[in-house]
Scaffold this motif. Structure first.
Motif: not given
Length: 209
Positions: A12-15
């Protein structure tokens, strides 16, 4: 036996969930295509295999040994080479010197690396342009140079990220022929991300979506 095993990897990237529980195998000597729309997480999977990112969960095995969490240089040393979606050769170096940089990963000195690089450039039809600055190459030639640099590291598995993007059909066919020849002559295993279905259907024995 599978050369590459990807088991339930997630990132994941920032959610934003880029990859959620992806699993697949790539058999030794196979050419396998990974396809899907933009944003599906294909390059993120490549980056996890290549050591750019560590997966948040799951595991990745290469030739039976876990490689998830290794640095990119360690993954390369294990026998995985890769190209990048955005082609960025060392513009100030010659075509030959670009490939020598890759060859020095496996060769002990510059003379040996130079011999290896020259052989790879000939195979990829770039021998006549070896002394040109990389910045002078056309897009098709830069794509082949990207493949040449990856091959120079001596991979058993080659990850190709959209090497046919932006090419005309004749140029695509040229790269397809080169990759088929490499696979049949050396047993090189290839995993490719590609939107050009002409290339996917010509190359891949299996397609992952």
């Amino acid at each position: 036996m599978a050369l590459l095993e990807v088991r339930s990897v997630a990132k994941s990237f920032r959610g934003l969930r880029a990859v959620a529980g992806a699993s697949f195998d790539v058999e030794a000597g196979a050419i396998v295509a990974l396809i899907g729309p933009n944003g599906a997480g294909k390059t993120t999977i490549f980056n996890m295999v290549a050591g750019v990112y560590a997966p948040e969960s799951g595991e990745i095995r290469f030739d039976g040994a876990r490689i998830d969490g290794l640095r990119a240089d360690q993954v390369c040393a294990a026998g995985i080479g890769r190209t990048f979606q955005l082609v960025k050769p060392f513009a100030g170096l010659t075509v030959l010197d670009n490939v020598i940089v890759g060859a020095l990963k496996r060769e002990k000195g510059v003379p040996q690396a130079r011999r290896l690089a020259l052989g790879i450039l000939e195979k990829l039809n770039l021998g006549a342009k070896k002394d040109l600055p990389a910045s002078a190459l056309t897009l098709p030639d830069r794509k082949r140079l990207e493949v040449a640099r990856a091959l120079a590291t001596g991979p058993r598995l080659l990850l190709l990220d959209e090497v046919m993007a932006g090419l005309r059909p004749t140029e695509t066919d040229r790269i397809v022929a080169i990759l088929k020849e490499l696979n049949s002559e050396t047993g090189l295993t290839i995993l490719l991300i590609e939107h050009v279905m002409r290339a996917v259907m010509a190359l891949a024995s299996r397609i992952l979506v």
